[in-house]
Motif scaffolding. Structure first.
Motif, PDB file in Angstrom:
ATOM      1  N   TYR A 250       0.842  -1.204   0.000  1.00 44.42           N
ATOM      2  CA  TYR A 250       0.000   0.000   0.000  1.00 44.42           C
ATOM      3  C   TYR A 250       0.872   1.246   0.000  1.00 44.42           C
ATOM      4  N   LYS A 257      -4.413   4.248  -3.615  1.00 45.65           N
ATOM      5  CA  LYS A 257      -4.631   4.858  -2.314  1.00 45.65           C
ATOM      6  C   LYS A 257      -6.082   4.740  -1.863  1.00 45.65           C
ATOM      7  N   ALA A 258      -6.999   4.783  -2.835  1.00 55.46           N
ATOM      8  CA  ALA A 258      -8.417   4.764  -2.474  1.00 55.46           C
ATOM      9  C   ALA A 258      -8.824   3.457  -1.837  1.00 55.46           C
ATOM     10  N   ILE A 260      -8.018   2.194   0.761  1.00 54.90           N
ATOM     11  CA  ILE A 260      -8.116   2.210   2.214  1.00 54.90           C
ATOM     12  C   ILE A 260      -9.581   2.078   2.653  1.00 54.90           C
ATOM     13  N   TYR A 265     -15.555  -7.003  -2.512  1.00 58.30           N
ATOM     14  CA  TYR A 265     -16.334  -7.012  -3.751  1.00 58.30           C
ATOM     15  C   TYR A 265     -16.311  -5.684  -4.477  1.00 58.30           C
ATOM     16  N   THR A 269     -15.365  -5.197  -8.491  1.00 62.61           N
ATOM     17  CA  THR A 269     -16.251  -4.613  -9.485  1.00 62.61           C
ATOM     18  C   THR A 269     -15.828  -3.224  -9.923  1.00 62.61           C
ATOM     19  N   ARG A 276      -8.682  -1.484 -14.003  1.00 61.11           N
ATOM     20  CA  ARG A 276      -7.856  -0.452 -13.364  1.00 61.11           C
ATOM     21  C   ARG A 276      -6.749  -1.049 -12.531  1.00 61.11           C
ATOM     22  N   ILE A 291     -18.040 -12.320 -12.647  1.00 62.75           N
ATOM     23  CA  ILE A 291     -17.818 -10.870 -12.692  1.00 62.75           C
ATOM     24  C   ILE A 291     -16.993 -10.472 -13.907  1.00 62.75           C
ATOM     25  N   SER A 297     -20.924  -5.857 -17.124  1.00 60.25           N
ATOM     26  CA  SER A 297     -20.343  -5.151 -15.987  1.00 60.25           C
ATOM     27  C   SER A 297     -18.826  -5.206 -15.994  1.00 60.25           C
ATOM     28  N   LYS A 299     -15.009  -4.680 -18.277  1.00 55.68           N
ATOM     29  CA  LYS A 299     -14.325  -4.237 -19.492  1.00 55.68           C
ATOM     30  C   LYS A 299     -13.168  -5.157 -19.836  1.00 55.68           C
TER      31      LYS A 299
END
Lengths: 449, 302, 281
Positions: A250, A257-258, A260, A265, A269, A276, A291, A297, A299
Motif C-alpha cells: 500500500y 490509495k483509495a 483504504i 467485492y 467490481t 484499473r 464478474i 459489468s 471491461k
C-alpha cells in the motif's frame, strides 16, 4: 399521582422479572451427540412452506417450482445482505424467535454456533464421512463432531491476473513464486499504464482478514495454531511477513490509495472489472465467471485468468471459505428444510446454479458448486470459465483452521485483525503495533473462554 | 349533557370530568411505559449483568461491563471520535444555522422558496444522504476531487475518508451537519423573530451600528433559540450512526459511540456491554445537554 | 436592519445563493449522476450535466418485476404504510395527551410531562434490543403493527411537545365561550381546539411522517425481509451489495428522496411553523 404510581410499580415488577429471567435460551436443543446418520430424512408435509433467508438472490422461480413439484413444499426465498443477515441471525437466536427455516452458516461462525447452539446438528440425516469425497469442504462446517451445515458452494481464495495487462508490460509467463509476483507487479507499475496494479481491500471488513490469511499461507504458515495461539508475532514468522508485505504494497503505491476504504467485492467490481488493477492476490473462486467475464459489468472480458497462488517457494495452498446452509434451532418446518438441503446440494442442482443449463437457471453471483461431481459436469460442458483450473485448486484447498475449525470467538478475532491491518495501512499504527494488538486480543479471547 | 348550574351560572365540573385527563393520557402512558420506559429500565438493569449468548447464563456482574469498556481501546477511541463529531456537529450546525436565520429574517418574496430548499436536507433520510455524499467524496470519480483538481488546489486524487482520522470525521459529520442545520436554522429563526423591533429601533437611536446591534441586541436575546438548537444538535451528533455506517463501516478511525455499541452488541454478541455503553452515552447526553442549557440558555421575556 | 444599499443587496444575494447551493448541490449532483451511464458518471473530469443522458436507471427501478425494481417499490410501499399509520396513531394519541397537559389540571401533570419529554434524550440503542425482544414475544417482529407501534412510541414525545405548544398558544377566550355554552372539555377539544390548531396538527403530522420515513436502525433490526423493510434499509443494502453501479444507486437515492422531498417542498410552510412553534417556551 395515581398514574405515575402505577407506572412505577409496573416498572419495578419488570425489573424483577428482567433480573430473574435469562436472556439466553436454555431450552432443549436437538441432540448434541454425534450420531451416525441413518441417511433417512423425514418426509415433509405436502402444502407446507419453508422460508430460506440467504445472502444470494433467489434461484429462478421455475427451478424452485420443480422442488415444490417434487416435495410439495413451497419455498419462500428472502435475500438479505451478508452483514445484515448475521445481525438477524444473532438477534433472532438471542431472542429465541423464528425467522427462517434455513439460513447462512458462514465458515467462520461454526465454532461460535457450536458454543451457542443456534443451529440444529445434521448428523442424524447426512453422512458427512461418505459425502467428504465429493464435498471436500464439508469439514469446515463441523465442530466437535457436530455437523452444523452443509456447504452451499465451494468458495476458496484464488489469485487472479489480468494477463493482457501483464503481457503489455512485458511480464511473460506466470509468476512462479511470491518474489516473481511482486516483481511482476512492480514492472506493470513502472510501465505506467496501470499505475497501481494490485488490489487489496483495506476497508475494515472481513475481506481484509481473509486476504491476510491467504498471504500467510503463501509465506508457508498459519495465523493461529491448533490451540489458537498466535503464530505471527515474530518478525520472521509467516503472518508478520505477510502483514508487512501488505502494508508495504500500500505504502509503495502498488495498491491504489483509495483502497483504504474499499471492501473486497467493491474492489473486484470497481477496479479489477474495469481494468484499473492488474491482479487480486486473494480473489474468490468463480469471480472470473460471475464478474470479469460478464460483458455488461466488465471491461476485461477474456483477459483475467486464475493462476496458482504464488507462495514463497512455489504454489501456495488456497484457503477455503465456503458458504454453508443450516437449520436454525427455531425453525418450524424441519422436514421441509432438510428436503431442501438435500435437493439444493445435489450434484445436478449445484451444477445448474453455476450455469449447466445456461444463464437462465443460475443463481446470480454463485461462485462454484460444492461438489466435485458438479464441477466435472461443468468442465465437460465447458460452462464455467476456468473450471478445470478451479477443480485442481479445489482439490488442494485447505481450511484456514484445519483441525479445530474456526474458534468460537472468530468474529472478535477477525475484527481485531481487520481493524489493525487497516490502521497499519492508514499509517495510524506500525506493523509491529498491529501485530502486538492482534496477539493481545487473541490471548485475551483465549483466556476468557 | 349539561351539568347543574351554580348560582353564578358557571358549570360545576362533573364528577366524571376528574378522570378525563387520565383517560386522555392513558394511551400515551401505555406506549411510553411499555415501549420506552420498560426497555430503558431493562437496558439499565442488564448493563450490570453479563448478557452474552457465548457466555451463558445471564448473571449479575456488577461493574464488570463498565470496566471492560474503559479498558477497551476501541471504545476509548470511539469516545474520542464522538467528541470530535459533537464539536463539529454542534459548532457548524449552530454557526450555519445562525447565519441562515440571520439572512432569512427579512420577509421577502423569495423567502418561502429559499426556506423550502433549506429545509429539504432535513426531510431526507440520513442513509440516502450518506450514499449521495459518499459519491461526492469518492476518491476516483467524486466531484470534490474533480473540482479541487481543476482549481489547482490538489494534484492527485485525495482519499478523503479512511486515511486522515480528523479529516474523515469532519467530512462524515459534514453530512450530518447538512441534515441538521435546517433544524437549527428554524429554531434560531423563531427566536430571532420574537425579538421586538422596538429594541433595534432603540439601539439605532442610540447610535449603534449593525455590528453593535447584533452584539448587544440580537445575540443576547437569541440565546434561548441557540440553546435549544445546540441541544438538538448535541443529541443528534452524539448518536450519529447512519452516516458512519454507510461512509465509514467498522473502521476504528471514524467509529462513533453508537457504531461501537452496534459492533459490541451484534458482532461480538456482548449485549451486556452494549447496554452498559448505551447507558454511559445516555448519561453523557444528559450531562452535556444540561451544561449547554446552563451556559447558553437565558430566560428572555419581552 | 434595513439596508437597501447596493453593496448590501449584492452581498445578501450572494449569501442566499451560497445557502441555496449548500442546500441543493448534493441533490443536484445525485440527479446528475443518475441520469447518465456508468461511463459517463465515471468520466474524468466530471460532467456537470449528464452526458450521455439516459433514463435507463429509472426504467430499471420503475420496472417492478425486476429484482431491484421490485425491492424498491415494495420497500417504498412499506415505508409509506409504516410511516403513514404511525403518523395517524401518533397524532391522535398526542392530541389527547397534549390537550390534557395544556388545558386540564391534575395531579402528576408536571412529572409525567417531564418524564415524557425526557425520553427525547434517550439514544436509540437504549431501547433497540429490549424492543426487539418485546416485539418478538408478542410475535410482532417483521409485521406492520410491530413496527408502527415502535415508531409511535418513539415519535410521541416530539409530537406532544409540538402540539402542546400549539394548544397552549390558543387564546382561552375561545374555549371560555364554548364552556359558557355548556360544552364539556371533550366537546371543546373537538369543536374548538382541533379546528383552530389544524395547522399545528398538520405540522406535527408532516414532521412525524418524515421522521418515520427516515428511520434506519430500527427497521434494520426489526424488519427481516421485504415484507416490511422500508426504503432506507434497501438503499443501505444496495450500497453494500456486490455489484453496485453508482448511477443506479444515485437513482435509487433520488427516488427514495422523492416522496419526503416533495412533501418538504410543497408543505414547507407547516414544517417551518411546526418547528418554530415548538421552540417558543
Amino acid at each position: 399521582m395515581p398514574v405515575l404510581l402505577v407506572v412505577v410499580l409496573l416498572a419495578a415488577l419488570v425489573v424483577l422479572a428482567a433480573a430473574c429471567g435469562s436472556s439466553t435460551s436454555t431450552s432443549s436443543s436437538p441432540s448434541a451427540a454425534a450420531t451416525t446418520s441413518s441417511g433417512v430424512l423425514p418426509s415433509p408435509t405436502a402444502g407446507s412452506s419453508i422460508t430460506v433467508v440467504y445472502h444470494y438472490p433467489a434461484p429462478p422461480k421455475s427451478v424452485l417450482d420443480q422442488f415444490t413439484a417434487q416435495t410439495g413444499v413451497k419455498v419462500n426465498w428472502v435475500e438479505v445482505g451478508w452483514d445484515n443477515l448475521q445481525t438477524k441471525i444473532a438477534t433472532a437466536a438471542t431472542s429465541n424467535t423464528y425467522f427462517a427455516d434455513l439460513t447462512d452458516v458462514d465458515w467462520s461462525k461454526v465454532g461460535q454456533y457450536y458454543k451457542t447452539k443456534w443451529f440444529m446438528p445434521l448428523n442424524p440425516y447426512f453422512d458427512a464421512a461418505a459425502l467428504k469425497a465429493d464435498m471436500p469442504q464439508i469439514d469446515t462446517f463441523a465442530s466437535n463432531g457436530q455437523q452444523l451445515a452443509l456447504p452451499f458452494d465451494s468458495s476458496f481464495t484464488v489469485t487472479t491476473l489480468n494477463t493482457k495487462i501483464a503481457k503489455a508490460a512485458g511480464v511473460t509467463g506466470t509468476p512462479a513464486n511470491l518474489t516473481d509476483y511482486t516483481n511482476a507487479l512492480k514492472q506493470i507499475k513502472a510501465k505506467g499504464a496501470v499505475p497501481n496494479p494490485l488490489d487489496i481491500p483495506f476497508a475494515a471488513a472481513e475481506g481484509l482478514s481473509t486476504y491476510w490469511y491467504q498471504l500467510t499461507a503463501a509465506y508457508g504458515g498459519q495465523v493461529l495454531d491448533a490451540s489458537y495461539a498466535p503464530q505471527f508475532t515474530a518478525p520472521s514468522s509467516a503472518g508478520y511477513k505477510a502483514l508487512q508485505w501488505m502494508v508495504d504494497a500500500y505504502k509503495s503505491g502498488l495498491v491504489p490509495k483509495a483502497n483504504i476504504g474499499m471492501a473486497d467485492y467493491q474492489g473486484f467490481t470497481s477496479e479489477m472489472a474495469p481494468g484499473r488493477v492488474a491482479s487480486v492476490f486473494s480473489d474468490y473462486s468463480g469471480s472470473v465467471g460471475s464478474i470479469y467475464d460478464v460483458p455488461s459489468s466488465s471491461k476485461v472480458v477474456g483477459q483475467v485468468q486464475y493462476i496458482p497462488t504464488p507462495g514463497v517457494s512455489g504454489p501456495a495452498p488456497n484457503l477455503s471459505n465456503p458458504d454453508g446452509v443450516g437449520i436454525p434451532k427455531t425453525a418450524k418446518n424441519v422436514a421441509g428444510a432438510l428436503a431442501f438441503i438435500k435437493w439444493f446440494t445435489d450434484t445436478q442442482q449445484q451444477a445448474i446454479w453455476a450455469g449447466l443449463n445456461g444463464s437462465s437457471d443460475v443463481i446470480s453471483g454463485f461462485p462454484l458448486p460444492a461438489r466435485v461431481s458438479s464441477l466435472q459436469l461443468l468442465a465437460q460442458g465447458n460452462k464455467v470459465s476456468g473450471a478445470s483450473e478451479l477443480m485442481t485448486l479445489l482439490g488442494s484447498s485447505r481450511a484456514e483452521f484445519p483441525g479445530p475449525g474456526a474458534p468460537p470467538w472468530y468474529s472478535q478475532f477477525s475484527n481485531a485483525v481487520y481493524t489493525n491491518i487497516h490502521q497499519a495501512a492508514a499509517g495510524a499504527e506500525t506493523v509491529q503495533q498491529a501485530v502486538t494488538n492482534i496477539a493481545t486480543e487473541v490471548n485475551q479471547l483465549k483466556a476468557s473462554q | 349533557m349539561s351539568g347543574e348550574r351554580t348560582p353564578t351560572g358557571r358549570k360545576r365540573p362533573r364528577k366524571r370530568g376528574r378522570f378525563l385527563p387520565y383517560i386522555l393520557l392513558s394511551p400515551l402512558v401505555l406506549f411510553i411505559g411499555a415501549l420506552a420506559l420498560y426497555p430503558t429500565i431493562l437496558t439499565t438493569v442488564q448493563a450490570f449483568f453479563t448478557v452474552n449468548p457465548m457466555d451463558p447464563p445471564t448473571r449479575f456482574s456488577g461493574l464488570a461491563n463498565f470496566r471492560a469498556l474503559f479498558h477497551n481501546s476501541f471504545v476509548r477511541q470511539s469516545a474520542a471520535n464522538t467528541v470530535l463529531y459533537i464539536v463539529v456537529g454542534v459548532g457548524l450546525s449552530t454557526l450555519f444555522g445562525l447565519g441562515i436565520a440571520l439572512v432569512l429574517q427579512r420577509r421577502s418574496r423569495w423567502r418561502g422558496v429559499v426556506l423550502a430548499l433549506v429545509v429539504l436536507p432535513w426531510a431526507l433520510p440520513a442513509v440516502v444522504e450518506s450514499v449521495i455524499w459518499g459519491w461526492i467524496y469518492d476518491p476516483t470519480f467524486g466531484v470534490l476531487n474533480s473540482v479541487l483538481k481543476s482549481l489547482g488546489l490538489i494534484n492527485s486524487d485525495h482519499v478523503w475518508i479512511g486515511i486522515g482520522r480528523i479529516v474523515s470525521i469532519v467530512l462524515i459529520e459534514l453530512v450530518q451537519v447538512w441534515q441538521i442545520t435546517p433544524l437549527a436554522a428554524l429554531l434560531i429563526l423563531a427566536a430571532l423573530q420574537s425579538i421586538p423591533q422596538e429594541l433595534y429601533e432603540a439601539a439605532r437611536v442610540d447610535g449603534a451600528g449593525r455590528w453593535e446591534m447584533f452584539r448587544r441586541v440580537t445575540l443576547p436575546l437569541v440565546r434561548p433559540g441557540l440553546a435549544v438548537a445546540m441541544v438538538e444538535s448535541l443529541i443528534l451528533s452524539l448518536n450519529v450512526f447512519d452516516q458512519v455506517y454507510v461512509l465509514n463501516g467498522f473502521a476504528p478511525g471514524g467509529a462513533s459511540i453508537m457504531m461501537q455499541t452496534y459492533q459490541i452488541s451484534f458482532n461480538n454478541l456482548n449485549f451486556g456491554q452494549g447496554y452498559a455503553l448505551s447507558l454511559l452515552a445516555t448519561f453523557a447526553t444528559m450531562l452535556l445537554s444540561l451544561l449547554i442549557l446552563a451556559v447558553v440558555y437565558r430566560r428572555v421575556e419581552f | 436592519m434595513r439596508g437597501h444599499s447596493g453593496a448590501r443587496r449584492v452581498s445578501r444575494a450572494l449569501l442566499i445563493t451560497l445557502i441555496l447551493v449548500w442546500s441543493a448541490f448534493p441533490i443536484y449532483w445525485a440527479l446528475n449522476t443518475s441520469f447518465t451511464t456508468l461511463n459517463g458518471a465515471q468520466s474524468v473530469p466530471a460532467h456537470f450535466m449528464p452526458s450521455p443522458f439516459t433514463a435507463q436507471n429509472y426504467k430499471t427501478l420503475l420496472n417492478s418485476s425486476g429484482g431491484v425494481g421490485n425491492q424498491f417499490w415494495r420497500s417504498f410501499l412499506n415505508a409509506t404504510i409504516e410511516s403513514g399509520l404511525a403518523t395517524v396513531l401518533t397524532v391522535v394519541i398526542a392530541l389527547f395527551a397534549a390537550y390534557a397537559f395544556a388545558r386540564l389540571e391534575f395531579r402528576g401533570k408536571r412529572i409525567i410531562l417531564v418524564a415524557v419529554l425526557a425520553t427525547l434524550l434517550l439514544p436509540v440503542y437504549a431501547t433497540l434490543i429490549p424492543l426487539y425482544r418485546i416485539m418478538s414475544s408478542v410475535h410482532l417482529v417483521n409485521t406492520y403493527p410491530g413496527i408502527i407501534l415502535v415508531y409511535t412510541s418513539g415519535f410521541l414525545p416530539l409530537a406532544i411537545w409540538i402540539m402542546y405548544n400549539y394548544f397552549a398558544s390558543v387564546p382561552r377566550e375561545l374555549e371560555e365561550a364554548a364552556f359558557v355554552d355548556g360544552a364539556t372539555p371533550v366537546m371543546t377539544l373537538w369543536r374548538v381546539m382541533i379546528p383552530v390548531s389544524l395547522p399545528g396538527i398538520a405540522a406535527t403530522a408532516i414532521i412525524v411522517f418524515l421522521m418515520g420515513w427516515a428511520q434506519f436502525i430500527f427497521p434494520l433490526v426489526l424488519s427481516s425481509d421485504l415484507t416490511t423493510q422500508p426504503v432506507t434499509v434497501v438503499v443501505a443494502a444496495l450500497y453494500g451489495q456486490r455489484i453496485v453501479p453508482f448511477t443506479l444507486l444515485n437513482a435509487v437515492g433520488v427516488l427514495a428522496a422523492a416522496l419526503p422531498g416533495v412533501i418538504a417542498l410543497v408543505l414547507n410552510r407547516y414544517i417551518v411553523q411546526g418547528v418554530m412553534a415548538g421552540s417558543i417556551k
